[in-house]
Design a protein around this motif. Structure first.
Motif, PDB file in Angstrom:
ATOM      1  N   GLU A 192      38.675  59.336  27.613  1.00  0.00           N
ATOM      2  CA  GLU A 192      39.673  60.121  26.750  1.00  0.00           C
ATOM      3  C   GLU A 192      40.802  59.373  26.454  1.00  0.00           C
ATOM      4  N   TYR A 193      41.015  58.122  26.987  1.00  0.00           N
ATOM      5  CA  TYR A 193      42.104  57.368  26.538  1.00  0.00           C
ATOM      6  C   TYR A 193      42.426  56.598  25.069  1.00  0.00           C
ATOM      7  N   GLY A 194      43.090  56.162  24.709  1.00  0.00           N
ATOM      8  CA  GLY A 194      43.324  55.527  23.555  1.00  0.00           C
ATOM      9  C   GLY A 194      42.573  54.164  23.526  1.00  0.00           C
ATOM     10  N   ASP A 195      42.452  53.442  22.232  1.00  0.00           N
ATOM     11  CA  ASP A 195      41.678  52.275  22.166  1.00  0.00           C
ATOM     12  C   ASP A 195      42.363  51.147  23.108  1.00  0.00           C
ATOM     13  N   LEU A 196      43.679  51.051  23.007  1.00  0.00           N
ATOM     14  CA  LEU A 196      44.361  50.208  23.858  1.00  0.00           C
ATOM     15  C   LEU A 196      44.033  50.179  25.339  1.00  0.00           C
ATOM     16  N   ILE A 197      44.090  51.135  25.979  1.00  0.00           N
ATOM     17  CA  ILE A 197      43.719  51.272  27.412  1.00  0.00           C
ATOM     18  C   ILE A 197      41.960  51.204  27.319  1.00  0.00           C
ATOM     19  N   ARG A 198      41.362  51.818  26.595  1.00  0.00           N
ATOM     20  CA  ARG A 198      39.970  51.721  26.738  1.00  0.00           C
ATOM     21  C   ARG A 198      39.266  50.488  26.654  1.00  0.00           C
ATOM     22  N   ILE A 199      39.946  49.575  26.039  1.00  0.00           N
ATOM     23  CA  ILE A 199      39.524  48.110  25.832  1.00  0.00           C
ATOM     24  C   ILE A 199      40.195  47.347  26.572  1.00  0.00           C
ATOM     25  N   GLY A 200      41.491  47.483  26.579  1.00  0.00           N
ATOM     26  CA  GLY A 200      42.411  46.606  27.471  1.00  0.00           C
ATOM     27  C   GLY A 200      41.985  46.494  28.884  1.00  0.00           C
ATOM     28  N   VAL A 201      42.022  47.710  29.560  1.00  0.00           N
ATOM     29  CA  VAL A 201      42.029  47.468  30.963  1.00  0.00           C
ATOM     30  C   VAL A 201      40.544  46.972  31.409  1.00  0.00           C
ATOM     31  N   PRO A 202      39.286  47.293  30.828  1.00  0.00           N
ATOM     32  CA  PRO A 202      38.149  46.582  31.137  1.00  0.00           C
ATOM     33  C   PRO A 202      38.245  45.218  30.750  1.00  0.00           C
ATOM     34  N   THR A 203      38.981  44.689  29.773  1.00  0.00           N
ATOM     35  CA  THR A 203      38.779  43.291  29.508  1.00  0.00           C
ATOM     36  C   THR A 203      39.829  42.529  30.627  1.00  0.00           C
ATOM     37  N   LEU A 204      41.010  43.168  31.045  1.00  0.00           N
ATOM     38  CA  LEU A 204      41.638  42.374  32.356  1.00  0.00           C
ATOM     39  C   LEU A 204      40.874  42.783  33.576  1.00  0.00           C
ATOM     40  N   VAL A 205      39.895  43.617  33.384  1.00  0.00           N
ATOM     41  CA  VAL A 205      39.149  43.496  35.088  1.00  0.00           C
ATOM     42  C   VAL A 205      38.113  42.439  34.534  1.00  0.00           C
ATOM     43  N   VAL A 206      37.364  42.373  33.512  1.00  0.00           N
ATOM     44  CA  VAL A 206      36.730  41.121  33.225  1.00  0.00           C
ATOM     45  C   VAL A 206      37.234  39.733  33.569  1.00  0.00           C
ATOM     46  N   LEU A 207      38.252  39.664  32.908  1.00  0.00           N
ATOM     47  CA  LEU A 207      38.909  38.195  33.127  1.00  0.00           C
ATOM     48  C   LEU A 207      39.248  37.970  34.732  1.00  0.00           C
ATOM     49  N   ALA A 208      39.739  38.865  35.023  1.00  0.00           N
ATOM     50  CA  ALA A 208      40.460  39.032  36.652  1.00  0.00           C
ATOM     51  C   ALA A 208      39.042  38.717  37.620  1.00  0.00           C
ATOM     52  N   GLY A 209      37.964  39.478  37.174  1.00  0.00           N
ATOM     53  CA  GLY A 209      36.809  39.276  38.026  1.00  0.00           C
ATOM     54  C   GLY A 209      36.180  37.968  37.783  1.00  0.00           C
ATOM     55  N   ALA A 210      36.259  37.369  36.422  1.00  0.00           N
ATOM     56  CA  ALA A 210      35.328  36.034  36.292  1.00  0.00           C
ATOM     57  C   ALA A 210      36.272  35.083  36.921  1.00  0.00           C
ATOM     58  N   TRP A 211      37.569  35.152  37.152  1.00  0.00           N
ATOM     59  CA  TRP A 211      38.443  34.116  37.981  1.00  0.00           C
ATOM     60  C   TRP A 211      38.198  34.377  39.315  1.00  0.00           C
ATOM     61  N   ALA A 212      37.978  35.482  39.786  1.00  0.00           N
ATOM     62  CA  ALA A 212      37.677  35.763  41.142  1.00  0.00           C
ATOM     63  C   ALA A 212      36.855  34.978  41.676  1.00  0.00           C
ATOM     64  N   ALA A 213      35.447  35.354  40.805  1.00  0.00           N
ATOM     65  CA  ALA A 213      34.084  34.653  40.945  1.00  0.00           C
ATOM     66  C   ALA A 213      34.232  33.185  41.002  1.00  0.00           C
ATOM     67  N   PHE A 214      34.937  32.606  39.941  1.00  0.00           N
ATOM     68  CA  PHE A 214      35.048  31.237  39.970  1.00  0.00           C
ATOM     69  C   PHE A 214      35.578  30.669  41.079  1.00  0.00           C
ATOM     70  N   ARG A 215      36.847  31.408  41.660  1.00  0.00           N
ATOM     71  CA  ARG A 215      37.612  30.777  42.657  1.00  0.00           C
ATOM     72  C   ARG A 215      36.628  31.067  44.097  1.00  0.00           C
ATOM     73  N   LEU A 216      35.612  32.007  44.165  1.00  0.00           N
ATOM     74  CA  LEU A 216      34.899  32.217  45.289  1.00  0.00           C
ATOM     75  C   LEU A 216      33.789  31.289  45.216  1.00  0.00           C
ATOM     76  N   VAL A 217      33.372  30.640  44.011  1.00  0.00           N
ATOM     77  CA  VAL A 217      32.327  29.434  44.258  1.00  0.00           C
ATOM     78  C   VAL A 217      32.881  28.210  44.702  1.00  0.00           C
ATOM     79  N   HIS A 218      34.302  28.041  44.614  1.00  0.00           N
ATOM     80  CA  HIS A 218      35.234  26.959  44.969  1.00  0.00           C
ATOM     81  C   HIS A 218      35.791  27.256  46.403  1.00  0.00           C
ATOM     82  N   PHE A 219      35.742  28.308  46.849  1.00  0.00           N
ATOM     83  CA  PHE A 219      36.386  28.652  48.186  1.00  0.00           C
ATOM     84  C   PHE A 219      35.506  27.726  49.241  1.00  0.00           C
ATOM     85  N   PRO A 220      36.085  26.964  49.975  1.00  0.00           N
ATOM     86  CA  PRO A 220      35.582  25.682  50.918  1.00  0.00           C
ATOM     87  C   PRO A 220      34.205  26.285  51.797  1.00  0.00           C
TER      88      PRO A 220
END
Length: 143
Positions: free
Chosen positions: A54-82
């Protein structure tokens, strides 16, 4: 120094850009990153498709994009966590020691498993029929 690297927390690692033993365990780390990132992408898609409808395009697309970017970075850091990286390096080392079956042995084992499962299902079906007959004869189960 190496012990201090191993004792760092994941939160500290999340905000760094260093790579831990970058040339070791590359395949295990790559596939771990792919699987974790795929789970994050699926979660972001679900978020977009079910909760943000029910939200606008900016929120409906922007929030999941930020979640994907943050999650991909967190996953990248996870595989380099000692500690986790050492685990993945050890996993890849152990997988190299496994003696994998050839195609012939794989087909034979597959046929054995399928035949065994079929025979078990026939036996269980017979037991089920026997119990149904017995329970109907005792008037516990009605027809």
């Amino acid at each position: 120094m190496a012990k201090a690297l191993r004792e760092s927390t994941y939160l500290n690692s999340l905000f760094s850009a260093g790579l831990f033993k970058k040339n070791q365990g590359r395949i295990a780390r790559l596939w771990t990153w792919i699987v974790v990132t795929a789970a994050v992408v699926w979660g972001a898609w679900t978020l977009q498709a079910r909760l943000l409808v029910e939200y606008g395009d900016l929120i409906r697309i922007g929030v999941p994009t930020l979640v994907v970017l943050a999650g991909a970075w967190a996953a990248f850091r996870l595989v380099h966590f000692p500690r986790f990286a050492d685990f993945l390096i050890d996993v890849e080392g152990e997988m190299g020691k496994v003696s994998w079956p050839g195609w012939g042995e794989l087909w034979r084992a597959t046929v054995v498993v399928l035949v065994t499962m079929f025979l078990f299902s026939v036996v269980l079906f017979g037991y089920d029929m026997l119990w149904q007959y017995f329970l109907r004869w005792c008037s516990i189960l009605q027809a």
